[in-house]
Design a protein around this motif. Structure first.
Motif, mmCIF file in Angstrom:
data_model
loop_
_atom_site.group_PDB
_atom_site.id
_atom_site.type_symbol
_atom_site.label_atom_id
_atom_site.label_comp_id
_atom_site.label_asym_id
_atom_site.label_seq_id
_atom_site.Cartn_x
_atom_site.Cartn_y
_atom_site.Cartn_z
ATOM 1 N N ALA A 36 -16.113 -8.013 30.252
ATOM 2 C CA ALA A 36 -15.672 -7.607 31.594
ATOM 3 C C ALA A 36 -14.302 -6.949 31.565
ATOM 4 O O ALA A 36 -13.969 -6.146 32.450
ATOM 5 N N GLY A 37 -13.484 -7.275 30.566
ATOM 6 C CA GLY A 37 -12.161 -6.668 30.474
ATOM 7 C C GLY A 37 -12.141 -5.360 29.716
ATOM 8 O O GLY A 37 -11.072 -4.777 29.523
ATOM 9 N N GLY A 38 -13.316 -4.895 29.266
ATOM 10 C CA GLY A 38 -13.392 -3.630 28.546
ATOM 11 C C GLY A 38 -13.135 -3.742 27.061
ATOM 12 O O GLY A 38 -13.005 -2.716 26.376
ATOM 13 N N THR A 39 -13.073 -4.969 26.536
ATOM 14 C CA THR A 39 -12.850 -5.161 25.109
ATOM 15 C C THR A 39 -14.180 -5.127 24.359
ATOM 16 O O THR A 39 -15.143 -5.783 24.767
ATOM 17 N N GLN A 40 -14.225 -4.364 23.286
ATOM 18 C CA GLN A 40 -15.450 -4.300 22.498
ATOM 19 C C GLN A 40 -15.693 -5.638 21.817
ATOM 20 O O GLN A 40 -14.805 -6.198 21.177
ATOM 21 N N ILE A 41 -16.941 -6.158 21.945
ATOM 22 C CA ILE A 41 -17.254 -7.463 21.358
ATOM 23 C C ILE A 41 -18.298 -7.369 20.243
ATOM 24 O O ILE A 41 -18.463 -8.330 19.494
ATOM 25 N N SER A 42 -19.014 -6.277 20.136
ATOM 26 C CA SER A 42 -19.945 -6.114 19.019
ATOM 27 C C SER A 42 -20.351 -4.653 18.916
ATOM 28 O O SER A 42 -20.157 -3.877 19.860
ATOM 29 N N ALA A 43 -20.926 -4.301 17.763
ATOM 30 C CA ALA A 43 -21.397 -2.936 17.546
ATOM 31 C C ALA A 43 -22.532 -2.966 16.529
ATOM 32 O O ALA A 43 -22.574 -3.822 15.647
ATOM 33 N N PRO A 47 -24.871 -9.207 23.377
ATOM 34 C CA PRO A 47 -24.390 -10.570 23.117
ATOM 35 C C PRO A 47 -23.918 -11.262 24.391
ATOM 36 O O PRO A 47 -23.769 -10.641 25.454
ATOM 37 N N ALA A 48 -23.679 -12.549 24.282
ATOM 38 C CA ALA A 48 -23.128 -13.307 25.405
ATOM 39 C C ALA A 48 -21.787 -12.705 25.811
ATOM 40 O O ALA A 48 -20.961 -12.357 24.966
ATOM 41 N N GLY A 49 -21.581 -12.559 27.104
ATOM 42 C CA GLY A 49 -20.344 -11.986 27.611
ATOM 43 C C GLY A 49 -20.358 -10.488 27.777
ATOM 44 O O GLY A 49 -19.427 -9.915 28.361
ATOM 45 N N ALA A 50 -21.391 -9.811 27.297
ATOM 46 C CA ALA A 50 -21.455 -8.353 27.427
ATOM 47 C C ALA A 50 -21.770 -7.964 28.862
ATOM 48 O O ALA A 50 -22.674 -8.536 29.484
#
Length: 734
Positions: free
Chosen positions: A239-246, A268-271
């Motif tokens: 939600a904050g625009g931080t990349q969490i996976s690719a 993923p969770a949180g996406a």
């Protein structure tokens, strides 16, 4: 443009004529310059548009002298020109057919539009050829969450931005797309590497995603060299625009063409959002990567379709576009890798799993773990091709509980893979245990020669109705067989198989099901001639209608019909099962087998000379009782047709199933009391061959069925010739 160019008109500095050698038919428009300078042609008609709406036009063009461009000419309701939206000019002139295209938004006062084709001649009599023209709303890849401009770069190209070590621009290189491929245009995003090192561009759009849902990302990539490490990446953000996976997938191009490269991942969770990036690793300054056709979508049954995905196997594990996915080799010497290059070995999309065994041995290639629904039918399926050596392959499903503990396994028979270089599908239906929560697939591969190579692709685990379903009906002494997913181009034979391996062709509505063509992809057969108290199953064989070769076979589970009280037996009409009767037996026949003989006694010889024919089938009287008026009428109805009957007694009564003809019958009361309901029937039986005709009617055919299928009584007259035909549901064929 066939048969003429009447749909086009010269607009500037040119003449038009019908050219030849077109792509979509032989004809095309030849636009020839009258003098040096820009020449233009337009559609003869104009087409209605809505202000504010986005439109797209494209054509295939060819010109060895000058490059081309295409435009949308916006007109008022009176035909006055408002403006023209032009494409970029093709990077070079080319005699090969190539795509030119542009998109634009209709201006506020636009009511109609025309398509323009333009090129700037350097002298008179220079020609540009074009055809295969489209104008309308943008043609989009199904389910794309990105905008048209992010997908095709046909408007501004500003939906993408340079991320690392590159400059971005829009260009129009010469690209020859298939004549019937309408989801790629002439304008592309061009990434130029600034300095040696990694370079990438990022789509600035971030559509919303749902955690736990699987997504696909793909785009066409044009690498600068066949050895360049050019890739596409699917990225997820919180939600904050931080990349969490690719999830990255690298193209392995066979040459310097344009190749659709696919990547996939589960959000993923949180996406909350996702986007795409393209790039090149370890690039050289000045190298160029072209891309277009970018798509970000929820996974569907195939990369291009809009049909929802129904396979539990993740895309990365099913199609091997980014690598080997979660597959491992827990036992054996086999090694696995993604095939290379792009398109060399693939049943679906562009790559497959290459399995190599250095020695003749058994190996297990194991998938990831996937969630399944318990207690229902699942079908694992893999598509295989033998490319070297010799192989046989079997499928095993490992059923797991919620904690990934193995419950049980289910395996198919092993099948040899032919050496003809064709793809073959191996599949088997299995019912998930009631406590199963997950499943894992084992492809058990047996290399029967050293240095063997096998391709594996299109791995699926889908919940489906079984290919075959078998149900025993003790009340009707019958079995119902349902055969699904029939290839109607093939011929089909259905056998009833006993435990000793003996086979009997099963009867269908039109006769015995022996090398028959199915009219539909599903066939329901009710077998009223199935044995009582003896285990049996069915085998369905499919044959090529052209070659007669066996192409597929299926087997069912085994069932047993309960014969019930052994004092009762069944009398069945194989052709009219609605008449079948269960009767109380007083006395089985005292069988005899007559034979025609001529006895000659020569004078002076002790022994006679006997000339014999063939001994006949059995003959004898079956004595049965009917206990009510309804039973009596039912047995009379059964015997009234004079058809061949099947007599079936319970096992252990010393009587095998036999087809019989019944001669004159007697059915007196069992006492002299006039209202006596019981009758004693003496049925003279003669053993005969099994009838070969079709089966009409069913014991389940009721008055309600008649009322549902016929609105009036008069409607029955054209459908049924007699009342008996109505009772049997035997419809007129004339």
């Amino acid at each position: 443009m066939d048969p003429n160019t009447s749909g086009w008109a010269a607009k500037l500095n040119c003449t038009l004529s019908l050219g030849s050698g077109g792509r979509n038919g032989d004809g095309c428009v030849q636009m020839k310059s009258a003098a040096a300078g820009e020449m233009q042609a337009r559609t003869a008609s104009s087409y209605p548009v809505t202000p504010g709406e986005t439109y797209w036009c494209f054509a295939d063009a060819s010109g060895s002298s000058v490059p081309e461009r295409i435009g949308i000419r916006w007109l008022t309701s009176r035909g006055a020109e408002l403006s023209v939206t032009w494409s970029l000019t093709t990077a070079t002139a080319s005699a090969s057919w190539h795509r030119i295209s542009v998109g634009g938004q209709a201006p506020a006062l636009a009511a109609r539009a025309q398509v323009l084709v333009s090129s700037t001649a350097t002298a008179a009599l220079q020609s540009t050829f074009f055809e295969n023209v489209y104008f309308g709303y943008p043609l989009r890849f199904a389910g794309n969450l990105l905008s048209f401009d992010a997908e095709q770069q046909e408007l501004t190209g500003t939906s993408w931005a340079a991320e690392t070590n590159c400059a971005l621009s829009r260009t129009a290189p010469v690209v020859t797309w298939a004549v019937d491929w309408y989801y790629a245009g002439g304008e592309q995003l061009t990434l130029t590497v600034t300095a040696n090192g990694n370079a990438s561009a990022l789509c600035t759009e971030r559509p919303a995603v749902t955690p736990g849902v699987e997504y696909l990302g793909y785009a066409y990539l044009n690498a600068p060299t066949t050895t360049a490490n050019t890739w596409i990446e699917l990225r997820f953000y919180d939600a904050g625009g931080t990349q969490i996976s690719a999830a990255r997938s690298t193209v392995a191009p066979p040459n310097l063409g344009w190749y659709r490269q696919i990547t996939s991942a589960v959000a993923p969770a949180g996406a909350v959002s996702a986007t795409l990036a393209v790039g090149i690793t370890s690039a050289t300054a000045g190298q160029v990567v072209h891309t277009e056709g970018a798509v970000l979508k929820v996974r569907t049954s195939s990369a291009l379709s809009s049909t929802p995905n129904n396979s539990a196997v993740l895309y990365a594990d099913a199609n091997f576009e980014a690598g080997v996915g979660q597959w491992t080799v827990p036992s054996g010497v086999a090694t696995i890798a993604r095939s290379t290059p792009w398109g060399a070995q693939a049943w679906t999309d562009s790559y497959s799993l290459t399995v190599t065994s250095s020695t003749a041995t058994v190996s297990t290639v194991r998938s990831g773990i996937y969630a399944v629904q318990p207690g229902v039918n699942w079908r694992p399926k893999v598509t295989l091709k033998r490319t070297a050596g010799s192989w046989s392959v079997g499928l095993t499903v490992r059923w797991l509980d919620a904690s990934n503990t193995l419950i049980t396994t289910a395996s198919s028979a092993s099948a040899a893979i032919p050496s003809d270089g064709l793809w073959y599908t191996l599949q088997q239906d299995f019912a998930a245990p009631v406590n199963a929560a997950k499943a894992q697939l084992d492809v058990v591969v047996t290399a029967t020669a050293a240095s063997s190579t096998l391709q594996v692709d299109n791995v699926q685990l889908v919940q489906v109705l079984p290919l075959t379903s078998l149900t025993a009906d003790d009340e009707q002494a019958s079995a119902q067989l349902i055969i699904r997913e029939i290839n109607t181009a093939n011929l089909m034979t259905v056998y009833r198989v006993l435990s000793d391996g003996s086979k009997t062709v099963v009867r269908g509505p039109s006769g015995l099901l022996d090398q028959v063509a199915a009219a539909d992809d599903t066939l329901i057969v009710t077998d009223y001639e199935a044995p009582l108290g003896i285990p049996f199953s069915y085998r369905i064989e499919f044959y090529s209608a052209s070659t007669g070769l066996l192409t597929e076979f299926r087997t069912t589970t085994t069932v047993t019909l309960d014969p019930g009280d052994p004092n009762y037996a069944w009398l069945k009409d194989p052709l009219r099962p609605i008449l079948n009767r269960r009767v109380l037996v007083k006395q089985a026949p005292d069988w005899k087998q007559p034979i025609e003989q001529n006895v000659l006694r020569p004078r002076g010889r002790q022994n006679a000379v006997v000339l014999s024919g063939v001994r006949s089938g059995r003959e004898g009287d079956l004595v049965v009782w009917t206990q009510s008026d309804d039973e009596r009428d039912g047995l009379r109805f059964l015997l009234a047709t004079g058809n061949v009957l099947l007599w079936q007694a319970a096992p252990g009564m010393g009587e095998s199933d036999v087809y019989v003809s019944v001669a004159d019958v007697q059915f007196p009361r069992v006492s002299t009391y006039a209202p006596e309901p019981w009758r004693e029937w003496t049925l003279p039986l003669t053993e005969v061959d099994r009838p070969t005709g079709g089966m009409a009617g069913s014991p389940t055919w009721t008055v309600r069925d008649v009322s549902l299928e016929n609105s009036t009584v008069l409607g029955l007259i054209s459908r049924y010739a007699t009342v008996l035909d109505l009772a049997l549901d035997q419809r007129a064929t004339g």
